[in-house]
Design an enzyme around this catalytic site. Structure first.
Site: not given
Length: 310
Positions: A185, A198
């Site tokens: 990401s 995350y």
């Protein structure tokens, strides 16, 4: 004293210029490949007969499954929801003619890999897409306010990448060819406040992927980490699409143009340009209380207004 320091500052300036030049060179490569596709259509199929995709029941994983099947590979779909897997498998077989194998497995658990290993036995696996992942909350929030799924997130975002790579890489090494795509990401590129777990878990994927590519590049294996920003999927509550927010199909089709570009790519030109501009923002701005307040107010409102809970 000033004369002695002058060469030092010149050297530092040159290094900074070279670093930015390298970033823009990669962006230029993406720009070229975006408009002129030079990768032979047979390239992906030449890696091997089968592609394995984790988190294949929805979103980016589903899009990779369809696109790789269209490219002539047979596909192994791995996810935890059997009904979704079965529906995707039927559609892929009907529309592409490729063979499909499904494996039901919950990547938030750590006791699934012997079963997966047995299910993959005997397959010539040329491509692995480590896509499965979980985001505790789409809305930014402080660490203690996020859902208590820490161990599950670690297993899903970190353990899955290591274990699946361990299962498949040794067979690629013996055949001296293979492609591993690790879907990370954009928030992995530097620590993001209010997305701490995350961001950190996806940063592990970046470091792991780059180190492995250095180890195995000479053995004919491509290991690439992808760091996209917004992609409209169930995990992102189907964010409204735009020039920046891509559909899963758009992202996957474009990302496959860049598999030979290097050990890291954003996967699409728009995100590549975006990360080059974000990298110009000083770190003290990202970690300031004002930026945190911006995430908690305006960015949260933007997400609420532009998501669609199907």
């Amino acid at each position: 004293m000033g004369e002695a320091l002058e060469p030092f500052f010149i050297s530092v300036g040159l290094l900074v210029c070279l670093a930015y030049l390298a970033k823009w060179a990669r962006c230029s490569k993406c720009l070229f490949l975006h408009f002129w596709k030079v990768l032979p259509r047979s390239f992906l199929k030449s890696m091997g007969q089968w592609a394995v995709i984790t988190g294949a029941g929805d979103g980016i994983g589903k899009a990779y499954s369809f696109e790789l099947a269209r490219q002539g590979l047979n596909v192994v779909l791995i996810s935890r929801t059997l009904e979704k897997l079965q529906a995707v498998a039927v559609e892929i077989e009907r529309t592409t003619g490729s063979s499909v194998k499904i494996i039901q497995a919950d990547f938030t658990k750590d006791d699934i890999y012997e079963y997966i290993k047995e299910e993959l036995k005997g397959l010539e696996i040329g491509i692995l897409v480590n896509n499965v992942g979980m985001l505790p909350s789409l809305l930014p929030s402080h660490f203690h306010n996020t859902p208590n799924e820490i161990q599950g997130l670690i297993h899903c975002n970190i353990t899955s990448v290591v274990k699946m790579t361990q299962l498949i890489l040794k067979h690629m090494e013996s055949r001296r060819k293979g492609l591993i795509l690790n879907i990370s990401s954009g928030v992995a590129l530097f620590p993001w406040p209010l997305y701490s777990m995350y961001s950190a878990s996806k940063a592990f994927m970046c470091t792991f992927s780059k180190a492995l590519q250095a180890e195995y590049k000479a053995k004919g294996i491509i290991i690439q980490v992808l760091t996209p920003y917004a992609v409209s999927t169930s995990m992102t509550k189907y964010l409204s699409t735009s020039l920046i927010t891509k559909t899963a199909d758009e992202f996957v089709k474009e990302s496959l143009n860049y598999v030979t570009i290097g050990d890291e790519t954003c996967g699409c030109l728009a995100h590549e340009i975006m990360v080059n501009f974000l990298s110009l923002i000083p770190s003290w701005v990202i970690y300031s209380s004002r930026f945190e307040k911006l995430l908690l107010t305006r960015y949260t409102n933007y997400l609420k207004q532009n998501t669609n809970r199907r």
